[in-house]
Design a protein around this motif. Structure first.
Motif, PDB file in Angstrom:
ATOM      1  N   ILE A 163      23.733  42.343  37.954  1.00  0.00           N
ATOM      2  CA  ILE A 163      24.952  41.419  38.998  1.00  0.00           C
ATOM      3  C   ILE A 163      26.091  41.530  37.722  1.00  0.00           C
ATOM      4  O   ILE A 163      26.014  40.228  37.318  1.00  0.00           O
ATOM      5  CB  ILE A 163      23.960  40.424  39.230  1.00  0.00           C
ATOM      6  CG1 ILE A 163      22.644  40.510  39.549  1.00  0.00           C
ATOM      7  CG2 ILE A 163      24.772  39.153  39.800  1.00  0.00           C
ATOM      8  CD1 ILE A 163      21.678  39.409  40.361  1.00  0.00           C
ATOM      9  N   ALA A 164      27.023  41.559  39.240  1.00  0.00           N
ATOM     10  CA  ALA A 164      28.091  40.866  38.129  1.00  0.00           C
ATOM     11  C   ALA A 164      28.562  38.900  38.820  1.00  0.00           C
ATOM     12  O   ALA A 164      28.830  39.619  40.001  1.00  0.00           O
ATOM     13  CB  ALA A 164      29.220  41.812  38.592  1.00  0.00           C
ATOM     14  N   VAL A 165      29.296  38.366  38.453  1.00  0.00           N
ATOM     15  CA  VAL A 165      29.667  37.986  38.280  1.00  0.00           C
ATOM     16  C   VAL A 165      30.496  36.955  38.449  1.00  0.00           C
ATOM     17  O   VAL A 165      31.613  36.864  36.773  1.00  0.00           O
ATOM     18  CB  VAL A 165      28.446  36.052  37.850  1.00  0.00           C
ATOM     19  CG1 VAL A 165      28.538  34.879  37.854  1.00  0.00           C
ATOM     20  CG2 VAL A 165      26.647  36.700  37.424  1.00  0.00           C
ATOM     21  N   CYS A 166      31.695  37.193  38.919  1.00  0.00           N
ATOM     22  CA  CYS A 166      32.623  35.900  38.714  1.00  0.00           C
ATOM     23  C   CYS A 166      33.614  34.297  39.901  1.00  0.00           C
ATOM     24  O   CYS A 166      31.961  34.194  39.848  1.00  0.00           O
ATOM     25  CB  CYS A 166      33.924  36.923  39.136  1.00  0.00           C
ATOM     26  SG  CYS A 166      34.296  36.997  40.635  1.00  0.00           S
ATOM     27  N   THR A 167      33.469  34.128  39.847  1.00  0.00           N
ATOM     28  CA  THR A 167      34.032  32.286  40.454  1.00  0.00           C
ATOM     29  C   THR A 167      33.651  32.856  41.968  1.00  0.00           C
ATOM     30  O   THR A 167      32.536  31.957  42.514  1.00  0.00           O
ATOM     31  CB  THR A 167      35.165  31.828  39.813  1.00  0.00           C
ATOM     32  OG1 THR A 167      34.731  31.172  38.337  1.00  0.00           O
ATOM     33  CG2 THR A 167      35.427  30.409  40.534  1.00  0.00           C
ATOM     34  N   GLY A 168      34.391  33.209  42.302  1.00  0.00           N
ATOM     35  CA  GLY A 168      34.314  33.244  43.894  1.00  0.00           C
ATOM     36  C   GLY A 168      33.805  34.662  45.274  1.00  0.00           C
ATOM     37  O   GLY A 168      33.802  34.557  45.730  1.00  0.00           O
ATOM     38  N   ASN A 169      33.253  35.248  43.536  1.00  0.00           N
ATOM     39  CA  ASN A 169      32.890  36.644  44.479  1.00  0.00           C
ATOM     40  C   ASN A 169      33.324  37.329  45.080  1.00  0.00           C
ATOM     41  O   ASN A 169      33.680  37.778  46.393  1.00  0.00           O
ATOM     42  CB  ASN A 169      31.354  36.328  45.233  1.00  0.00           C
ATOM     43  CG  ASN A 169      30.929  37.272  45.140  1.00  0.00           C
ATOM     44  OD1 ASN A 169      30.175  37.279  46.184  1.00  0.00           O
ATOM     45  ND2 ASN A 169      30.935  38.836  44.367  1.00  0.00           N
ATOM     46  N   THR A 170      35.176  37.704  44.702  1.00  0.00           N
ATOM     47  CA  THR A 170      36.383  37.952  45.758  1.00  0.00           C
ATOM     48  C   THR A 170      36.684  39.193  45.470  1.00  0.00           C
ATOM     49  O   THR A 170      37.269  40.213  46.066  1.00  0.00           O
ATOM     50  CB  THR A 170      37.462  36.728  45.944  1.00  0.00           C
ATOM     51  OG1 THR A 170      37.956  36.583  45.148  1.00  0.00           O
ATOM     52  CG2 THR A 170      37.291  35.391  46.462  1.00  0.00           C
ATOM     53  N   ARG A 171      37.340  39.022  43.630  1.00  0.00           N
ATOM     54  CA  ARG A 171      37.426  40.717  43.215  1.00  0.00           C
ATOM     55  C   ARG A 171      36.991  41.131  42.206  1.00  0.00           C
ATOM     56  O   ARG A 171      36.363  41.866  42.731  1.00  0.00           O
ATOM     57  CB  ARG A 171      39.539  39.790  42.873  1.00  0.00           C
ATOM     58  CG  ARG A 171      40.041  39.735  44.247  1.00  0.00           C
ATOM     59  CD  ARG A 171      40.924  38.492  43.761  1.00  0.00           C
ATOM     60  NE  ARG A 171      42.639  38.255  44.426  1.00  0.00           N
ATOM     61  CZ  ARG A 171      42.136  36.880  45.325  1.00  0.00           C
ATOM     62  NH1 ARG A 171      40.991  36.344  45.629  1.00  0.00           N
ATOM     63  NH2 ARG A 171      43.200  36.897  46.382  1.00  0.00           N
ATOM     64  N   ARG A 172      37.179  40.393  40.997  1.00  0.00           N
ATOM     65  CA  ARG A 172      36.578  41.042  40.121  1.00  0.00           C
ATOM     66  C   ARG A 172      34.940  41.840  40.205  1.00  0.00           C
ATOM     67  O   ARG A 172      34.825  42.943  39.479  1.00  0.00           O
ATOM     68  CB  ARG A 172      36.795  40.268  39.013  1.00  0.00           C
ATOM     69  CG  ARG A 172      38.625  40.523  38.213  1.00  0.00           C
ATOM     70  CD  ARG A 172      38.785  39.523  37.162  1.00  0.00           C
ATOM     71  NE  ARG A 172      38.592  37.944  37.637  1.00  0.00           N
ATOM     72  CZ  ARG A 172      38.595  36.913  37.744  1.00  0.00           C
ATOM     73  NH1 ARG A 172      39.080  37.048  36.067  1.00  0.00           N
ATOM     74  NH2 ARG A 172      38.710  35.608  37.954  1.00  0.00           N
ATOM     75  N   SER A 173      33.960  40.341  40.583  1.00  0.00           N
ATOM     76  CA  SER A 173      32.680  40.574  40.683  1.00  0.00           C
ATOM     77  C   SER A 173      32.635  41.865  41.716  1.00  0.00           C
ATOM     78  O   SER A 173      31.262  42.329  41.781  1.00  0.00           O
ATOM     79  CB  SER A 173      31.889  39.246  40.908  1.00  0.00           C
ATOM     80  OG  SER A 173      32.369  38.888  42.349  1.00  0.00           O
ATOM     81  N   MET A 174      33.445  41.895  42.979  1.00  0.00           N
ATOM     82  CA  MET A 174      32.887  43.148  43.282  1.00  0.00           C
ATOM     83  C   MET A 174      33.108  44.251  43.584  1.00  0.00           C
ATOM     84  O   MET A 174      32.807  45.856  43.742  1.00  0.00           O
ATOM     85  CB  MET A 174      33.397  42.637  45.173  1.00  0.00           C
ATOM     86  CG  MET A 174      34.333  43.774  46.456  1.00  0.00           C
ATOM     87  SD  MET A 174      32.199  44.228  47.266  1.00  0.00           S
ATOM     88  CE  MET A 174      33.059  45.044  48.171  1.00  0.00           C
TER      89      MET A 174
END
Length: 337
Positions: A163-174
């Motif tokens: 699972i790639a996790v970032c704050t908003g799940n809008t850019r880097r994690s996607m």
């Protein structure tokens, strides 16, 4: 328990893909140069320890020096990067291996999941595999952590979640989840399944969708909407497809969403905010900080799309290098054929 691609699609009632997404690619790749053939040959047959991103530049220098003399690879040049027994078996008892034979061996080695990828997406992955020396030193170390974890826990036929996790799940994690799935297909590890999530989800940014479509992925809204974030904006569910039978659903969500693995997964913290906010990722078997600069900083700039492409490719190189190393180590250990 980690969900398969098929079960994930089924949960949304969207198992059937449009016919245009299931067409066979016309060809496996464009004709590579002798050097590219030799580099890819090394990626598939060299000793695992020689294939870290930190060794990539030296590998390229050695291959260039050899090919400048003759279109073949002798043991005298390859001894730093290959196991002697492996090269002897490939080279008919130790004879130098010609570029032509390297190409033949690569065609035999090509995994079915790579053949199933969309041509444009596969060709972009081809390009990124020639750029492993561009991976940052700090990220190289994190790649080794991910590789070690995958090799330890990989079981053929059993999904292994990341699972790639970032704050908003809008850019880097996607971007990370999608490029991770592309890399896993490229190197024949489709059982390694990448997901995305956030700590404060919002909605996948249209610029993220655009930069992935630019390299040949099919990303389309399904007409369904997921739970909205605190800002209240629409949170569409997308169909994401990178080849025949290679598809998932993506939308902005907390990393612990029921559609993500709940335990035994690797957590990649791809932004410093999420790294700080999640000193412990519930259910994670391993936690790997992997911060990338946010392309959001360039929203509205004339070169906005170029900065999103830059981040996509930074992450793509990392994922391809990690999956290449994992595949090679699994083959050496006899875990993957």
């Amino acid at each position: 328990m980690a969900l398969t691609r098929r079960s994930l699609m089924g949960l949304f009632g969207l198992a059937a893909l449009p016919p245009r997404l299931t067409a066979e690619p016309k060809r496996l790749s464009e004709s590579p140069s002798p050097f590219t053939t030799a580099l890819w040959f090394a990626h598939h047959f060299a000793a695992p320890g020689a294939l870290t991103a930190g060794n990539d530049r030296q590998l390229k220098l050695k291959l260039t020096a050899a090919l400048n003399k003759s279109p073949e690879l002798p043991w005298e040049v390859a001894n730093e990067f290959f196991d002697k027994g492996v090269l002897k078996a490939l080279g008919d008892g130790g004879a130098p291996i010609s570029v032509e034979k390297m190409g033949h061996l690569l065609r035999e080695k090509c995994p079915q999941s790579r053949k199933d990828m969309f041509v444009k997406a596969r060709l972009h992955a081809d390009l990124l595999t020639t750029q492993f020396d561009m991976i940052e030193d700090a990220h190289q170390k994190r790649a080794e952590e991910l590789v070690a974890w995958v090799v330890e826990h990989y079981r053929a036929g059993k999904p292994l979640g990341v699972i790639a996790v970032c704050t908003g799940n809008t850019r880097r994690s996607m971007l990370s989840a999608t490029m991770g799935n592309v890399a896993a297909a490229y190197y024949g590890l489709p059982d390694v399944c990448f997901y995305s999530g956030g700590t404060d989800p919002d909605a996948i940014n249209p610029r993220t969708v655009a930069t992935l479509k630019e390299i040949g992925l099919e990303i389309e809204p399904t007409g369904k909407e997921a739970t909205r974030g605190k800002k209240g904006g629409a949170n569409p569910v997308y169909s994401v497809t990178w080849g025949k039978g290679l598809a998932t659903r993506e939308f902005s969500k907390v990393y612990s969403d029921p559609l993500n693995p709940q335990s035994g997964f690797a957590a990649l913290l791809v932004c410093s905010e999420a790294d700080t906010a999640c000193p412990k990722v519930t259910g994670a078997a391993v936690r790997i900080p992997l911060p990338y600069l946010d392309p959001k900083s360039f929203d509205g700039a004339p070169f906005e799309s170029a900065k999103y492409a830059e981040r996509r490719d930074d992450i793509g190189r990392f994922m391809l290098s990690a999956m290449m190393q994992a595949r090679r180590r699994l083959e050496r250990d006899g875990t993957h054929k």
